[in-house]
Design an enzyme around this catalytic site. Structure first.
Site, mmCIF file in Angstrom:
data_model
loop_
_atom_site.group_PDB
_atom_site.id
_atom_site.type_symbol
_atom_site.label_atom_id
_atom_site.label_comp_id
_atom_site.label_asym_id
_atom_site.label_seq_id
_atom_site.Cartn_x
_atom_site.Cartn_y
_atom_site.Cartn_z
ATOM 1 N N CYS A 116 0.813 -1.228 0.000
ATOM 2 C CA CYS A 116 0.000 0.000 0.000
ATOM 3 C C CYS A 116 0.840 1.269 0.000
ATOM 4 O O CYS A 116 0.319 2.355 -0.257
ATOM 5 C CB CYS A 116 -0.930 0.019 1.204
ATOM 6 S SG CYS A 116 -2.014 -1.388 1.244
ATOM 7 N N HIS A 256 -3.267 7.055 3.093
ATOM 8 C CA HIS A 256 -3.690 5.750 2.568
ATOM 9 C C HIS A 256 -5.093 5.452 3.090
ATOM 10 O O HIS A 256 -5.405 5.662 4.265
ATOM 11 C CB HIS A 256 -2.699 4.681 3.024
ATOM 12 C CG HIS A 256 -3.126 3.297 2.681
ATOM 13 N ND1 HIS A 256 -3.586 2.952 1.430
ATOM 14 C CD2 HIS A 256 -3.171 2.154 3.430
ATOM 15 C CE1 HIS A 256 -3.893 1.661 1.420
ATOM 16 N NE2 HIS A 256 -3.661 1.164 2.623
ATOM 17 N N ASN A 286 -10.005 -0.385 0.370
ATOM 18 C CA ASN A 286 -8.547 -0.251 0.329
ATOM 19 C C ASN A 286 -8.057 -0.766 -1.028
ATOM 20 O O ASN A 286 -8.105 -1.964 -1.288
ATOM 21 C CB ASN A 286 -7.956 -1.075 1.486
ATOM 22 C CG ASN A 286 -6.446 -1.028 1.531
ATOM 23 O OD1 ASN A 286 -5.796 -0.557 0.600
ATOM 24 N ND2 ASN A 286 -5.883 -1.531 2.619
HETATM 25 N N1 ACO Z 1 -18.232 -8.937 9.610
HETATM 26 C C1 ACO Z 1 -18.639 -9.206 10.864
HETATM 27 N N2 ACO Z 1 -17.794 -9.508 11.864
HETATM 28 C C2 ACO Z 1 -16.480 -9.514 11.564
HETATM 29 C C3 ACO Z 1 -16.003 -9.246 10.280
HETATM 30 C C4 ACO Z 1 -16.934 -8.965 9.278
HETATM 31 N N3 ACO Z 1 -16.573 -8.678 8.021
HETATM 32 N N4 ACO Z 1 -14.657 -9.325 10.299
HETATM 33 C C5 ACO Z 1 -14.294 -9.632 11.555
HETATM 34 N N5 ACO Z 1 -15.401 -9.757 12.326
HETATM 35 C C6 ACO Z 1 -15.488 -10.091 13.746
HETATM 36 C C7 ACO Z 1 -14.252 -10.824 14.232
HETATM 37 O O1 ACO Z 1 -14.389 -12.191 13.976
HETATM 38 C C8 ACO Z 1 -14.273 -10.502 15.713
HETATM 39 O O2 ACO Z 1 -15.171 -11.382 16.329
HETATM 40 P P1 ACO Z 1 -14.827 -12.014 17.775
HETATM 41 O O3 ACO Z 1 -14.682 -10.849 18.690
HETATM 42 O O4 ACO Z 1 -16.004 -12.886 18.052
HETATM 43 O O5 ACO Z 1 -13.535 -12.768 17.560
HETATM 44 C C9 ACO Z 1 -14.904 -9.116 15.771
HETATM 45 O O6 ACO Z 1 -15.517 -8.896 14.493
HETATM 46 C C10 ACO Z 1 -13.934 -7.976 16.060
HETATM 47 O O7 ACO Z 1 -12.734 -8.203 15.355
HETATM 48 P P2 ACO Z 1 -11.535 -7.190 15.481
HETATM 49 O O8 ACO Z 1 -10.382 -7.749 14.702
HETATM 50 O O9 ACO Z 1 -11.303 -6.810 16.890
HETATM 51 O O10 ACO Z 1 -12.127 -5.914 14.737
HETATM 52 P P3 ACO Z 1 -11.421 -4.525 14.556
HETATM 53 O O11 ACO Z 1 -12.229 -3.491 15.209
HETATM 54 O O12 ACO Z 1 -9.947 -4.573 14.845
HETATM 55 O O13 ACO Z 1 -11.561 -4.307 12.966
HETATM 56 C C11 ACO Z 1 -10.292 -4.478 10.983
HETATM 57 C C12 ACO Z 1 -10.984 -5.235 12.106
HETATM 58 C C13 ACO Z 1 -11.334 -3.732 10.187
HETATM 59 C C14 ACO Z 1 -9.596 -5.520 10.081
HETATM 60 C C15 ACO Z 1 -9.255 -3.485 11.558
HETATM 61 O O14 ACO Z 1 -8.463 -4.122 12.514
HETATM 62 C C16 ACO Z 1 -8.370 -2.883 10.496
HETATM 63 O O15 ACO Z 1 -8.805 -2.146 9.645
HETATM 64 N N6 ACO Z 1 -7.044 -3.148 10.556
HETATM 65 C C17 ACO Z 1 -6.104 -2.632 9.582
HETATM 66 C C18 ACO Z 1 -6.059 -3.547 8.415
HETATM 67 C C19 ACO Z 1 -5.372 -2.939 7.236
HETATM 68 O O16 ACO Z 1 -5.401 -1.755 7.038
HETATM 69 N N7 ACO Z 1 -4.783 -3.797 6.425
HETATM 70 C C20 ACO Z 1 -4.260 -3.385 5.197
HETATM 71 C C21 ACO Z 1 -2.863 -2.903 5.322
HETATM 72 S S1 ACO Z 1 -2.466 -2.135 3.840
HETATM 73 C C22 ACO Z 1 -1.805 -3.238 2.660
HETATM 74 O O17 ACO Z 1 -0.643 -3.508 2.667
HETATM 75 C C23 ACO Z 1 -2.692 -3.808 1.594
#
Ligand code: ACO
Length: 335
Positions: A116, A256, A286
């Site tokens: 990214c 980003h 993203n």
């Molecule tokens: N729908 C419903 N529930 C979901 C979903 C979904 N799509 N995805 C995850 N959950 C659930 C999980 O299973 C978890 O359930 P649990 O508590 O029973 O285990 C719960 O939601 C909460 O999960 P968290 O991981 O704590 O959620 P968080 O608030 O951290 O959000 C997210 C997750 C959106 C992935 C966030 O952490 C994020 O955006 N992180 C950055 C990721 C990123 O930017 N990656 C790309 C990097 S750039 C590149 O190089 C391409």
């Protein structure tokens, strides 16, 4: 005395696939909901490439628009950089395909893989090539069909990404336009926080590995979130210091576009009101390397950037990689 060389952004373009996938559509396929995706990420829809839309197709469309806007004939371009982590093929470089499809006949061409952060890395490298005198007119395209790496049954990742391309033309000038200061960083120890294991030389694809769905991206979202906020904040502050400008002088911050909560946390840390931060991830998700140039493109098209404005770009991605730059928007010969 030799005057300082700069690399002005004289043209810009973008392209996204035709097909839009909404949160509602995803909710029909996997255990998720529009409310969850919107509240946890800010995303409402994403563009997803079809079989006739490889990375090069999006890159060519964005690159062509940037050349037309700059008023540059293809034969003037002396370097093509395509920032991507989803090339058309393992080799040759997608940049070579793009060069040929755009009718660029006398240039170097190479791909740059920084996930990214690819566009910010590319701006830094491209500006250096121009500053050194190695290049006069450079086409930088950041393009990813990241959904190719997505397991559509994995709700942790599939709701987050979309496909697209953004491009800029960099032209040599002695006026202080384009990148004024930039930095790039990486932390290889974080490589396992987000990766695709299968398909390279480490683990060539076998039927058994494909069966285990190991050709798809896995990610520790929570850890990446923390690193992203800290990494972008520190590198943004470094870029401001190196350019000797304050945040007050920056017209717009274009970060980003991964998650609106990451962007809000960044703004809070920088003590920056959100009305000076550009956000369009609600419509694109993203788009990996393409996210910053697509956001930059829309900032310009929406009239949020004018000739001479200072802009701060900051990005973060798998690797882990990050980078920021302060740039002066526009070009000595306005387009
Ligand atoms: N729908 C419903 N529930 C979901 C979903 C979904 N799509 N995805 C995850 N959950 C659930 C999980 O299973 C978890 O359930 P649990 O508590 O029973 O285990 C719960 O939601 C909460 O999960 P968290 O991981 O704590 O959620 P968080 O608030 O951290 O959000 C997210 C997750 C959106 C992935 C966030 O952490 C994020 O955006 N992180 C950055 C990721 C990123 O930017 N990656 C790309 C990097 S750039 C590149 O190089 C391409």
């Amino acid at each position: 005395m030799k005057s300082m060389r700069y690399a002005a952004i004289s043209g810009w373009g973008m392209a996204v696939p035709r097909r839009i996938v909404t949160n509602e559509e995803l909710a029909q396929r996997i255990e998720t909901s529009d409310a969850w995706i919107r509240s946890r990420t800010g995303i409402t829809q994403r563009h997803v490439a079809g079989p006739d839309e490889p990375t090069s197709a999006l890159a060519v469309a964005a690159g062509r628009e940037a050349l037309v806007r700059a008023g540059i004939p293809p034969e003037m371009v002396d370097m093509v950089i395509v920032a991507t982590c989803t090339p058309d093929r393992p080799f040759p470089a997608t940049a070579c395909t793009v060069q040929q499809r755009l009718g660029i006949t006398h240039s170097g061409a190479f791909d740059l893989a920084a996930a990214c952060s690819g566009f910010v890395y590319g701006l830094s490298v491209g500006t250096s090539l121009i500053r050194s005198g190695a290049s006069q007119t450079l086409l930088l395209i950041a393009a990813d069909v990241f959904t190719h790496l997505i397991d559509w049954e994995d709700r942790n990742t599939c709701v987050l990404f979309g496909d697209g391309a953004g491009a800029v033309v960099l032209q040599a000038t002695d006026q202080p336009f384009g990148v004024l200061a930039s930095n790039t960083g990486a932390w290889g120890a974080g490589e396992e926080l987000m990766a695709v294991d299968v398909g390279g030389t480490l683990m060539p694809a076998t039927a058994a590995l494909l069966e285990q769905r190991r050709q798809y991206v896995y990610m520790n979202g929570r850890e990446i979130f923390k690193h992203a906020v800290r990494g972008m904040c520190e590198s943004a502050e470094q870029a401001l210091a190196d350019a000797a400008v304050t945040l007050d002088e920056i017209r717009l911050v274009v970060p980003h576009q991964a998650n609106v909560r990451i962007i809000e946390a960044l703004a809070k840390r920088l003590n920056l009101p959100m009305d000076r931060v550009f956000v369009n991830l609600d419509r694109y998700g993203n788009t990996s390397a393409a996210s910053v140039p697509i956001a930059l493109y829309e900032s310009a098209q929406q009239g949020r950037l004018a000739q001479g404005d200072l802009v701060l770009l900051t990005a973060f991605g798998g690797g882990l990689t990050w980078g920021s730059c302060v740039l002066r928007w526009g070009s000595p010969v306005p387009v």
